[in-house]
Design an enzyme around this catalytic site. Structure first.
Site, PDB file in Angstrom:
ATOM      1  NE  ARG A 297      -9.334 -16.964  -1.189  1.00 28.16           N
ATOM      2  CZ  ARG A 297     -10.528 -16.586  -0.724  1.00 28.16           C
ATOM      3  NH1 ARG A 297     -10.630 -15.541   0.085  1.00 28.16           N
ATOM      4  NH2 ARG A 297     -11.622 -17.226  -1.079  1.00 28.16           N
TER       5      ARG A 297
ATOM      6  CB  VAL B 247     -15.397 -15.016  -3.838  1.00 32.34           C
ATOM      7  CG1 VAL B 247     -16.213 -14.494  -2.657  1.00 32.34           C
ATOM      8  CG2 VAL B 247     -14.139 -15.731  -3.355  1.00 32.34           C
ATOM      9  CG  ASP B 248     -15.275 -20.508  -7.192  1.00 31.88           C
ATOM     10  OD1 ASP B 248     -15.096 -21.251  -6.207  1.00 31.88           O
ATOM     11  OD2 ASP B 248     -16.251 -20.612  -7.956  1.00 31.88           O
TER      12      ASP B 248
ATOM     13  CG  HIS C 268     -20.468 -14.755   1.030  1.00 32.40           C
ATOM     14  ND1 HIS C 268     -20.159 -15.955   1.629  1.00 32.40           N
ATOM     15  CD2 HIS C 268     -21.579 -14.310   1.650  1.00 32.40           C
ATOM     16  CE1 HIS C 268     -21.038 -16.215   2.590  1.00 32.40           C
ATOM     17  NE2 HIS C 268     -21.918 -15.222   2.617  1.00 32.40           N
TER      18      HIS C 268
ATOM     19  CB  SER D 189     -19.461 -25.662   7.325  1.00 31.42           C
ATOM     20  OG  SER D 189     -19.356 -24.242   7.195  1.00 31.42           O
TER      21      SER D 189
ATOM     22  N   PRO E 141     -19.390 -34.571   2.617  1.00 32.47           N
ATOM     23  CG  PRO E 141     -17.239 -34.683   1.728  1.00 32.47           C
ATOM     24  CD  PRO E 141     -18.405 -33.771   1.891  1.00 32.47           C
TER      25      PRO E 141
ATOM     26  CB  ALA F  51     -20.034 -31.646  -4.590  1.00 30.37           C
TER      27      ALA F  51
HETATM   28  N1  APR Z   1     -17.846 -32.121  -1.731  1.00 29.93           N
HETATM   29  C1  APR Z   1     -18.798 -31.609  -0.921  1.00 29.93           C
HETATM   30  N2  APR Z   1     -18.532 -30.995   0.240  1.00 29.93           N
HETATM   31  C2  APR Z   1     -17.234 -30.905   0.608  1.00 29.93           C
HETATM   32  C3  APR Z   1     -16.178 -31.413  -0.172  1.00 29.93           C
HETATM   33  C4  APR Z   1     -16.525 -32.038  -1.389  1.00 29.93           C
HETATM   34  N3  APR Z   1     -15.585 -32.559  -2.195  1.00 29.93           N
HETATM   35  N4  APR Z   1     -15.004 -31.163   0.475  1.00 29.93           N
HETATM   36  C5  APR Z   1     -15.328 -30.518   1.615  1.00 29.93           C
HETATM   37  N5  APR Z   1     -16.667 -30.367   1.710  1.00 29.93           N
HETATM   38  C6  APR Z   1     -17.456 -29.728   2.746  1.00 29.93           C
HETATM   39  C7  APR Z   1     -16.838 -29.721   4.119  1.00 29.93           C
HETATM   40  O1  APR Z   1     -17.204 -30.906   4.829  1.00 29.93           O
HETATM   41  C8  APR Z   1     -17.499 -28.477   4.735  1.00 29.93           C
HETATM   42  O2  APR Z   1     -18.713 -28.823   5.398  1.00 29.93           O
HETATM   43  O3  APR Z   1     -17.562 -28.374   2.376  1.00 29.93           O
HETATM   44  C9  APR Z   1     -17.827 -27.608   3.542  1.00 29.93           C
HETATM   45  C10 APR Z   1     -16.974 -26.347   3.460  1.00 29.93           C
HETATM   46  O4  APR Z   1     -17.301 -25.570   4.580  1.00 29.93           O
HETATM   47  P1  APR Z   1     -16.536 -24.188   4.792  1.00 29.93           P
HETATM   48  O5  APR Z   1     -15.078 -24.399   4.604  1.00 29.93           O
HETATM   49  O6  APR Z   1     -17.062 -23.611   6.091  1.00 29.93           O
HETATM   50  O7  APR Z   1     -17.012 -23.287   3.571  1.00 29.93           O
HETATM   51  P2  APR Z   1     -18.400 -22.534   3.429  1.00 29.93           P
HETATM   52  O8  APR Z   1     -19.501 -23.287   4.096  1.00 29.93           O
HETATM   53  O9  APR Z   1     -18.550 -22.219   1.999  1.00 29.93           O
HETATM   54  O10 APR Z   1     -18.114 -21.161   4.235  1.00 29.93           O
HETATM   55  C11 APR Z   1     -19.134 -20.181   4.206  1.00 29.93           C
HETATM   56  O11 APR Z   1     -17.654 -18.639   5.328  1.00 29.93           O
HETATM   57  O12 APR Z   1     -15.527 -17.793   5.521  1.00 29.93           O
HETATM   58  C12 APR Z   1     -16.779 -17.542   5.019  1.00 29.93           C
HETATM   59  O13 APR Z   1     -17.290 -16.181   3.222  1.00 29.93           O
HETATM   60  C13 APR Z   1     -16.725 -17.403   3.536  1.00 29.93           C
HETATM   61  O14 APR Z   1     -18.339 -18.130   1.904  1.00 29.93           O
HETATM   62  C14 APR Z   1     -17.586 -18.549   3.032  1.00 29.93           C
HETATM   63  C15 APR Z   1     -18.501 -18.825   4.209  1.00 29.93           C
END
Ligand code: APR
Length: 266
Positions: A71, A108-109, A124, A210, A235, A252
């Protein structure tokens, strides 16, 4: 460009304290996979229980270190996208008016930092840092072991390649990524900064998350209860909608630049 209401524009222009909460979706347009998107999400392709828990690291440290090396190599090839750039511009514009923008990320980036955003709160942790799993000592970035192991990973740290973690120069314990795994506590100082910022926010923007992982997902509710205007950029629906004032069902990279342009000009 998305329809941006005048009330939101004036709220951003007059905001004293803005919070931007970002998740993996903010980095998606940089080419970094999210966690829960169908098909492409990391947790759709990998088992978090085997890769992102303390038990997983204890059971198979080489697999976990190798996966994070993969990663990190992926991240090294990515660049901030227009969403990161817009957040940095927002912070500069609000600061110029005597306000503050606190960027709280679950990611984490380091793409917010590379886009110029300052004082990012990492709820995180950061994949770029490592620490000793035994004594907690933070490994220096240049620490030979860490880099050696990671550069070993760079020639194709495959998605499942095992790489033995480097050892702590202090106590000989194994190094681990300085990220928060499932079941672990968030860094206390990071959580307190995020909570305080949300409690005092005039506007909180939830971008690319999410809204399913706590306590990060609590922040929009904390801000909403304190009277903040809640903006969401995603989205897909997330379940946060009942407390959202301005809901942008779009990416975004498209919405954030348009928002900052509308409020503060190009
Ligand atoms: N612009 C905006 N939102 C987007 C885009 C985009 N281009 N592409 C995808 N998404 C949205 C998706 O619809 C989803 O709701 O980003 C969200 C990503 O959700 P997750 O994959 O659940 O990521 P996140 O919410 O950051 O997860 C939270 O879970 O696994 C742990 O520690 C990890 O920090 C992470 C935490």
């Amino acid at each position: 460009t998305p329809e941006i209401c005048r009330a939101l524009i004036s709220a951003l222009r007059s905001a004293r304290r803005v919070v931007v909460l970002t998740g993996a979706g903010a980095s998606a347009e940089s080419g970094i996979p999210t966690f829960r998107d169908a098909l492409t999400g990391l947790w759709e392709r990998f088992d978090p229980a085997r890769l992102a828990t303390p038990e997983a690291f204890a059971a198979d440290p080489d697999l976990v270190w190798g996966w994070y090396a993969w990663r990190r190599d992926q991240l090294a090839r990515c660049r901030p996208n227009p969403a990161h750039d817009a957040v940095a511009r927002l912070q500069r514009a609000v600061r110029a008016r005597g306000g503050t923008v606190t960027v709280v990320t679950q990611n984490v980036d380091d793409l917010h930092e590379r886009a110029g955003t300052q004082d990012v709160v990492h709820l995180h942790g950061s994949i770029a840092q490592s620490r000793c799993a035994m004594c907690g000592e933070t490994a220096e970035p240049g620490q030979a072991g860490a880099d050696a192991a990671l550069s070993a990973g760079s020639d194709g740290a495959g998605e499942g390649k095992r790489i033995p973690p480097p050892l702590c120069v202090g106590c000989g314990g194994r190094l681990r990524p300085s990220v928060v795994w499932f079941g672990e506590e968030l860094p206390v100082s990071a959580w307190l900064r995020a909570q305080n910022a949300a409690e005092g926010a005039d506007v909180l923007m939830s971008v690319g998350t999410s809204s399913t992982v706590y306590p990060a997902a609590e922040l929009p509710h904390i801000a909403g209860r304190a009277g903040a205007r809640i903006v969401q950029v995603n989205p897909s629906p997330t379940g946060l909608e009942p407390i959202v004032h301005d809901d942008f069902r779009a990416s975004a990279g498209e919405v954030l630049p348009a928002l900052v342009d509308a409020a503060f000009g190009r």
